[in-house]
Design a protein around this motif. Structure first.
Motif, PDB file in Angstrom:
ATOM      1  N   TYR A 179       0.671  -1.415   0.030  1.00 32.25           N
ATOM      2  CA  TYR A 179       0.024   0.087  -0.497  1.00 32.25           C
ATOM      3  C   TYR A 179       0.768   1.496  -0.158  1.00 32.25           C
ATOM      4  N   GLU A 180       0.511   2.314  -0.509  1.00 35.68           N
ATOM      5  CA  GLU A 180       0.960   3.410  -0.585  1.00 35.68           C
ATOM      6  C   GLU A 180       0.113   4.645   0.287  1.00 35.68           C
ATOM      7  N   VAL A 181       0.620   5.748   0.694  1.00 33.27           N
ATOM      8  CA  VAL A 181       0.231   6.454   1.304  1.00 33.27           C
ATOM      9  C   VAL A 181       0.165   7.910   0.452  1.00 33.27           C
ATOM     10  N   VAL A 182      -1.126   8.251   0.297  1.00 30.04           N
ATOM     11  CA  VAL A 182      -1.382   9.578  -0.155  1.00 30.04           C
ATOM     12  C   VAL A 182      -1.663  10.392   0.514  1.00 30.04           C
ATOM     13  N   PRO A 183      -1.189  11.747   0.717  1.00 32.99           N
ATOM     14  CA  PRO A 183      -1.800  12.380   1.631  1.00 32.99           C
ATOM     15  C   PRO A 183      -2.697  13.044   1.760  1.00 32.99           C
ATOM     16  N   ASP A 184      -3.847  13.207   2.164  1.00 36.16           N
ATOM     17  CA  ASP A 184      -4.957  14.294   2.511  1.00 36.16           C
ATOM     18  C   ASP A 184      -4.573  15.209   1.594  1.00 36.16           C
ATOM     19  N   ALA A 185      -4.026  16.075   1.270  1.00 39.62           N
ATOM     20  CA  ALA A 185      -3.840  17.311   1.000  1.00 39.62           C
ATOM     21  C   ALA A 185      -4.568  17.069  -1.089  1.00 39.62           C
ATOM     22  N   GLU A 186      -3.684  15.784  -1.270  1.00 38.92           N
ATOM     23  CA  GLU A 186      -4.005  15.541  -2.774  1.00 38.92           C
ATOM     24  C   GLU A 186      -4.989  14.406  -3.171  1.00 38.92           C
ATOM     25  N   ILE A 187      -5.866  14.022  -2.146  1.00 36.67           N
ATOM     26  CA  ILE A 187      -7.445  13.537  -2.335  1.00 36.67           C
ATOM     27  C   ILE A 187      -8.314  14.124  -3.126  1.00 36.67           C
ATOM     28  N   VAL A 188      -9.074  13.452  -4.608  1.00 35.86           N
ATOM     29  CA  VAL A 188      -9.521  14.619  -5.142  1.00 35.86           C
ATOM     30  C   VAL A 188     -10.921  14.136  -5.277  1.00 35.86           C
TER      31      VAL A 188
ATOM     32  N   TYR B 231     -16.859  20.978  -0.375  1.00 28.79           N
ATOM     33  CA  TYR B 231     -15.188  20.965   0.434  1.00 28.79           C
ATOM     34  C   TYR B 231     -14.982  20.817   1.423  1.00 28.79           C
ATOM     35  N   VAL B 232     -13.698  20.364   1.346  1.00 35.02           N
ATOM     36  CA  VAL B 232     -13.150  19.924   2.616  1.00 35.02           C
ATOM     37  C   VAL B 232     -11.349  20.253   2.586  1.00 35.02           C
ATOM     38  N   SER B 233     -11.061  21.036   3.544  1.00 34.70           N
ATOM     39  CA  SER B 233      -9.940  21.665   3.581  1.00 34.70           C
ATOM     40  C   SER B 233      -8.869  21.052   3.396  1.00 34.70           C
ATOM     41  N   PRO B 234      -8.351  21.557   2.721  1.00 33.30           N
ATOM     42  CA  PRO B 234      -6.736  20.431   2.519  1.00 33.30           C
ATOM     43  C   PRO B 234      -5.917  20.201   3.681  1.00 33.30           C
ATOM     44  N   GLU B 235      -5.974  20.560   4.945  1.00 37.17           N
ATOM     45  CA  GLU B 235      -5.790  20.876   6.141  1.00 37.17           C
ATOM     46  C   GLU B 235      -5.644  19.802   6.758  1.00 37.17           C
ATOM     47  N   ASP B 236      -7.047  19.631   6.814  1.00 41.22           N
ATOM     48  CA  ASP B 236      -8.183  18.476   6.995  1.00 41.22           C
ATOM     49  C   ASP B 236      -7.729  16.957   6.934  1.00 41.22           C
ATOM     50  N   SER B 237      -8.326  15.690   7.849  1.00 37.01           N
ATOM     51  CA  SER B 237      -8.642  14.733   7.061  1.00 37.01           C
ATOM     52  C   SER B 237      -8.982  15.111   5.758  1.00 37.01           C
ATOM     53  N   ALA B 238      -9.176  14.102   4.589  1.00 37.98           N
ATOM     54  CA  ALA B 238     -10.035  13.719   3.452  1.00 37.98           C
ATOM     55  C   ALA B 238     -11.165  13.241   3.332  1.00 37.98           C
ATOM     56  N   HIS B 239     -11.751  13.119   4.735  1.00 37.66           N
ATOM     57  CA  HIS B 239     -12.546  11.800   4.215  1.00 37.66           C
ATOM     58  C   HIS B 239     -13.407  12.502   4.167  1.00 37.66           C
ATOM     59  N   ALA B 240     -14.818  11.958   3.859  1.00 35.23           N
ATOM     60  CA  ALA B 240     -15.693  12.501   3.767  1.00 35.23           C
ATOM     61  C   ALA B 240     -16.852  13.545   3.991  1.00 35.23           C
ATOM     62  N   SER B 241     -17.632  14.263   3.650  1.00 31.07           N
ATOM     63  CA  SER B 241     -18.030  14.976   4.841  1.00 31.07           C
ATOM     64  C   SER B 241     -19.195  14.176   5.065  1.00 31.07           C
ATOM     65  N   LEU B 242     -19.963  14.486   6.354  1.00 37.81           N
ATOM     66  CA  LEU B 242     -20.728  13.364   6.430  1.00 37.81           C
ATOM     67  C   LEU B 242     -22.331  13.962   5.744  1.00 37.81           C
ATOM     68  N   LYS B 243     -22.297  14.826   5.299  1.00 33.87           N
ATOM     69  CA  LYS B 243     -23.387  15.430   4.451  1.00 33.87           C
ATOM     70  C   LYS B 243     -23.423  14.301   2.479  1.00 33.87           C
ATOM     71  N   VAL B 244     -21.562  14.461   2.322  1.00 39.65           N
ATOM     72  CA  VAL B 244     -21.156  13.637   1.281  1.00 39.65           C
ATOM     73  C   VAL B 244     -21.621  11.969   1.917  1.00 39.65           C
ATOM     74  N   GLU B 245     -20.973  11.460   2.560  1.00 38.26           N
ATOM     75  CA  GLU B 245     -21.745  10.128   3.326  1.00 38.26           C
ATOM     76  C   GLU B 245     -21.899   9.624   2.997  1.00 38.26           C
ATOM     77  N   ASP B 246     -23.277   9.915   3.808  1.00 39.96           N
ATOM     78  CA  ASP B 246     -25.057   9.704   4.477  1.00 39.96           C
ATOM     79  C   ASP B 246     -25.394   9.539   2.335  1.00 39.96           C
ATOM     80  N   ALA B 247     -25.470  10.527   1.093  1.00 46.49           N
ATOM     81  CA  ALA B 247     -25.670  10.601  -0.050  1.00 46.49           C
ATOM     82  C   ALA B 247     -24.556   9.377  -0.429  1.00 46.49           C
ATOM     83  N   ILE B 248     -23.630   8.823  -0.378  1.00 46.08           N
ATOM     84  CA  ILE B 248     -23.257   7.625  -0.964  1.00 46.08           C
ATOM     85  C   ILE B 248     -23.706   6.473   0.017  1.00 46.08           C
ATOM     86  N   HIS B 249     -23.975   6.900   1.314  1.00 44.81           N
ATOM     87  CA  HIS B 249     -24.707   5.313   2.349  1.00 44.81           C
ATOM     88  C   HIS B 249     -26.109   5.510   0.972  1.00 44.81           C
TER      89      HIS B 249
END
Length: 175
Positions: free
Chosen positions: A50-59, A91-109
């Motif tokens: 596995y590779e570690v991709v920095p949070d700021a690079e998550i698209v 929008y998720v700040s590049p300084e924050d964890s790249a996990h999806a926001s709760l709203k997007v996670e709920d939509a994906i769910h």
């Protein structure tokens, strides 16, 4: 966070998307973990495949299921002004964890639940069929017991809601 179907055949989650399109398997304190070695990112110490991709690079993010299903892409935008939930942009700040926001996670769910909907519905059909078969066996046994106790085919037919002749045709050979 992930979700598991009632039959345990499906497990889904909101996966982060790397710039090369790979979907995350997990995360670490250093970033998101992606299976495969591109040579662009450092390898994870605990999982060398596995590779570690920095949070700021998550698209972006998309739903993923162990069965291979993938949901549509949710794009990560670089400013709050560019966020548009109706166009799958968040929008998720590049300084924050790249996990999806709760709203997007709920939509994906919700997308994942639609994906597993048919298999979940079939579980209800399977349960009803089991109950139907069990009830049929129980009815056969109680009819045999009623006949052995001296009930007539007319009495049995009336109890079941069918004619004497239909009761006789259905259960006479099971005696």
């Amino acid at each position: 966070m992930g979700w598991v179907s009632t039959d345990n055949e499906h497990e889904g989650w909101a996966a982060c998307v790397a710039p090369d399109g790979r979907l995350s398997a997990s995360s670490s304190g250093e970033g998101m973990l992606f299976r495969g070695i591109s040579g662009r990112y450092k390898r994870d110490k605990m999982m060398p495949d596995y590779e570690v991709v920095p949070d700021a690079e998550i698209v972006g993010w998309r739903g993923q299921c162990v069965c291979g299903w993938q949901g549509e892409m949710w794009e990560r935008v670089i400013s709050r002004a560019d966020a548009d939930f109706n166009h799958r942009r968040d929008y998720v700040s590049p300084e924050d964890s790249a996990h999806a926001s709760l709203k997007v996670e709920d939509a994906i769910h919700d997308e994942w639940k639609a994906h597993i909907g048919p298999s979940e519905a079939l579980l209800g059909v399977e349960a009803a069929a089991r109950e139907y078969n069990q009830a049929g066996h129980r009815l056969d046994k109680t009819v045999a017991a009623a006949k052995a106790a001296g009930a007539s085919w007319a009495d049995i037919g009336r109890a079941v809601g069918i004619s004497r002749q239909s009761a006789h045709e259905r259960w006479a050979d099971k005696q």
